[in-house]
Design an enzyme around this catalytic site. Structure first.
Site, PDB file in Angstrom:
ATOM      1  N   LYS A   6      -7.080 -15.703 -68.548  1.00 24.01           N
ATOM      2  CA  LYS A   6      -6.444 -16.348 -67.268  1.00 24.01           C
ATOM      3  C   LYS A   6      -5.215 -17.451 -67.481  1.00 24.01           C
ATOM      4  O   LYS A   6      -5.435 -17.842 -69.088  1.00 24.01           O
ATOM      5  CB  LYS A   6      -7.710 -17.086 -66.644  1.00 24.01           C
ATOM      6  CG  LYS A   6      -8.146 -18.341 -67.207  1.00 24.01           C
ATOM      7  CD  LYS A   6      -7.438 -19.592 -67.099  1.00 24.01           C
ATOM      8  CE  LYS A   6      -7.813 -20.597 -68.307  1.00 24.01           C
ATOM      9  NZ  LYS A   6      -7.361 -21.568 -68.635  1.00 24.01           N
TER      10      LYS A   6
ATOM     11  N   PRO B  78      -7.443 -13.521 -77.908  1.00 25.49           N
ATOM     12  CA  PRO B  78      -7.259 -15.015 -78.561  1.00 25.49           C
ATOM     13  C   PRO B  78      -8.672 -15.852 -78.193  1.00 25.49           C
ATOM     14  O   PRO B  78      -8.489 -16.717 -77.364  1.00 25.49           O
ATOM     15  CB  PRO B  78      -6.407 -15.306 -78.977  1.00 25.49           C
ATOM     16  CG  PRO B  78      -5.134 -15.616 -77.919  1.00 25.49           C
ATOM     17  CD  PRO B  78      -6.257 -13.972 -77.327  1.00 25.49           C
TER      18      PRO B  78
ATOM     19  N   GLY C  19      -9.540 -19.717 -78.727  1.00 24.88           N
ATOM     20  CA  GLY C  19      -8.683 -21.849 -78.725  1.00 24.88           C
ATOM     21  C   GLY C  19      -7.356 -21.671 -78.119  1.00 24.88           C
ATOM     22  O   GLY C  19      -6.661 -21.700 -78.507  1.00 24.88           O
ATOM     23  N   ALA C  20      -7.328 -20.795 -77.561  1.00 25.73           N
ATOM     24  CA  ALA C  20      -6.456 -20.917 -77.012  1.00 25.73           C
ATOM     25  C   ALA C  20      -5.705 -20.590 -75.169  1.00 25.73           C
ATOM     26  O   ALA C  20      -4.388 -21.266 -74.721  1.00 25.73           O
ATOM     27  CB  ALA C  20      -5.537 -19.126 -76.682  1.00 25.73           C
ATOM     28  N   GLY C  21      -7.072 -21.472 -74.694  1.00 25.29           N
ATOM     29  CA  GLY C  21      -6.524 -21.660 -73.261  1.00 25.29           C
ATOM     30  C   GLY C  21      -6.336 -21.065 -72.304  1.00 25.29           C
ATOM     31  O   GLY C  21      -6.202 -20.827 -71.216  1.00 25.29           O
ATOM     32  N   LEU C  22      -6.743 -19.220 -72.747  1.00 21.13           N
ATOM     33  CA  LEU C  22      -6.545 -17.867 -71.931  1.00 21.13           C
ATOM     34  C   LEU C  22      -8.193 -17.490 -71.240  1.00 21.13           C
ATOM     35  O   LEU C  22      -8.133 -16.429 -70.730  1.00 21.13           O
ATOM     36  CB  LEU C  22      -6.404 -16.902 -72.961  1.00 21.13           C
ATOM     37  CG  LEU C  22      -4.734 -16.985 -73.441  1.00 21.13           C
ATOM     38  CD1 LEU C  22      -4.353 -15.919 -74.613  1.00 21.13           C
ATOM     39  CD2 LEU C  22      -4.047 -16.870 -72.371  1.00 21.13           C
TER      40      LEU C  22
ATOM     41  N   GLY D 217     -10.630 -16.785 -72.881  1.00 21.94           N
ATOM     42  CA  GLY D 217     -11.759 -15.768 -72.889  1.00 21.94           C
ATOM     43  C   GLY D 217     -13.276 -15.494 -72.704  1.00 21.94           C
ATOM     44  O   GLY D 217     -13.746 -14.703 -72.441  1.00 21.94           O
ATOM     45  N   GLY D 218     -13.492 -16.807 -73.433  1.00 19.00           N
ATOM     46  CA  GLY D 218     -15.297 -17.119 -72.501  1.00 19.00           C
ATOM     47  C   GLY D 218     -15.617 -17.461 -71.887  1.00 19.00           C
ATOM     48  O   GLY D 218     -16.911 -16.474 -71.378  1.00 19.00           O
ATOM     49  N   SER D 219     -14.627 -17.227 -71.051  1.00 19.92           N
ATOM     50  CA  SER D 219     -15.123 -17.570 -69.487  1.00 19.92           C
ATOM     51  C   SER D 219     -15.664 -16.704 -68.542  1.00 19.92           C
ATOM     52  O   SER D 219     -16.280 -16.234 -68.285  1.00 19.92           O
ATOM     53  CB  SER D 219     -14.167 -18.236 -69.222  1.00 19.92           C
ATOM     54  OG  SER D 219     -14.278 -19.992 -69.389  1.00 19.92           O
TER      55      SER D 219
ATOM     56  N   ASP E  37     -13.844 -22.620 -66.214  1.00 17.63           N
ATOM     57  CA  ASP E  37     -13.170 -21.499 -65.373  1.00 17.63           C
ATOM     58  C   ASP E  37     -14.507 -20.856 -64.984  1.00 17.63           C
ATOM     59  O   ASP E  37     -13.196 -19.855 -64.567  1.00 17.63           O
ATOM     60  CB  ASP E  37     -12.189 -21.128 -67.040  1.00 17.63           C
ATOM     61  CG  ASP E  37     -11.350 -22.425 -67.166  1.00 17.63           C
ATOM     62  OD1 ASP E  37     -10.980 -22.537 -66.079  1.00 17.63           O
ATOM     63  OD2 ASP E  37     -11.163 -22.149 -68.672  1.00 17.63           O
TER      64      ASP E  37
END
Length: 284
Positions: free
Chosen positions: A11, A96, A98-101, A103-105, A138
């Protein structure tokens, strides 16, 4: 035994305003979020072993209860009353960390969607989104994705007109920004400039890419020092033809928005240096 695979799109925050800290420890947010084609792949297989097991293709990513995908499965089984008779979750990561993207969410949301298909196919997505609130701010957005205005701690969501097809060059520098530290720092200073989120939502209604691009905004950028590499990445993306550029989430990834695919492809190649991970994605 049954197996199912879900895609977990990254996202981007097209706008992001951070409000004051709430009594529950979260912060009130206002953000227009957008799903993009950069994604992880989440595979779930039931009837394997006992309990929940998470494996990934990244050695540095834990597979225990601290992994949001694991927590999502726990929440699903608890909230639905479904008995877990062994669940293996395999995360094939491309987004990646620690990117604010998100991914984990997005992985967690994919687990919720996959388990719904396996066990409760008639369950409305709105119930999954309610389950997702306690997993991460998120995750409710990532359950449904597309384009949405998100408020509160992520639980208030309004679907918006889909972002017109465009391309994003996403650059992750060789450092991360601690989410907890970014929130701590933003709480220590007066709130500065705010986004024009209402203007961006209107631009989405009219499908006006010029207006959309001009309103990209991230409140976290205001607490970064002027010499931060984040601003250098933004500047370079704009020089390469991006209509707008912005950090996403609490960082450290930066994206440039392009309306022409070939221009985005050229910019993507130009941004590939030794200290950047660079991805080309399109709106979904």
């Amino acid at each position: 035994m049954a197996m199912i695979t879900e895609q977990a799109p990254a996202k981007l925050n097209l706008t992001l305003d951070i409000g004051k800290k709430r009594p529950d420890g979260y912060h009130n947010l206002v953000s227009v979020m957008q799903s993009v084609s950069l994604c992880d792949t989440v595979t779930m297989e039931t009837g394997k072993g006992t309990g929940i097991a998470v494996s990934t293709n990244w050695e540095t990513l834990p597979g225990d209860e601290s992994n949001l995908a694991y927590r999502a499965a726990e929440v699903f089984f608890r909230e639905t009353g479904t008995v877990c008779q062994g669940l293996s979750i395999t995360l094939t990561k491309q987004i990646p960390m620690g990117a604010g993207l998100g991914g984990g969410s997005s992985d967690a949301a994919a687990v919720l969607r996959g388990l719904r298909k396996l066990y409760c196919p008639d369950m409305p997505l709105s119930r999954l989104q309610r389950m997702a609130i306690g997993i991460g701010s998120d995750v409710p957005f990532c359950v449904r994705g597309d384009t949405a205005l998100v408020r509160g701690k992520g639980e208030e969501m309004i679907r918006l007109p889909k972002l017109p097809l465009c391309w994003f060059v996403i650059c992750k520098p060789d450092f991360s920004l601690s989410t907890a530290e970014m929130y701590r720092r933003i709480d220590q200073q007066p709130r500065g400039e705010r986004s024009d989120t209402s203007g961006l939502t209107k631009a989405l209604e009219y499908q006006d890419m010029r207006e959309i691009s001009e309103r990209l905004f991230n409140g976290f950028e205001q607490i970064l020092p002027p010499e931060s590499p984040i601003f250098g990445i933004k500047k370079r993306l704009l020089e390469l033809g991006a209509r707008g550029a912005c950090m996403t989430g609490s960082g450290s990834a930066v994206f440039g928005l392009f309306t022409e695919e070939k221009e985005a492809e050229k910019a993507c190649e130009a941004m590939k240096t030794g200290n950047l991970q660079v991805f080309l994605a399109e709106s979904v």
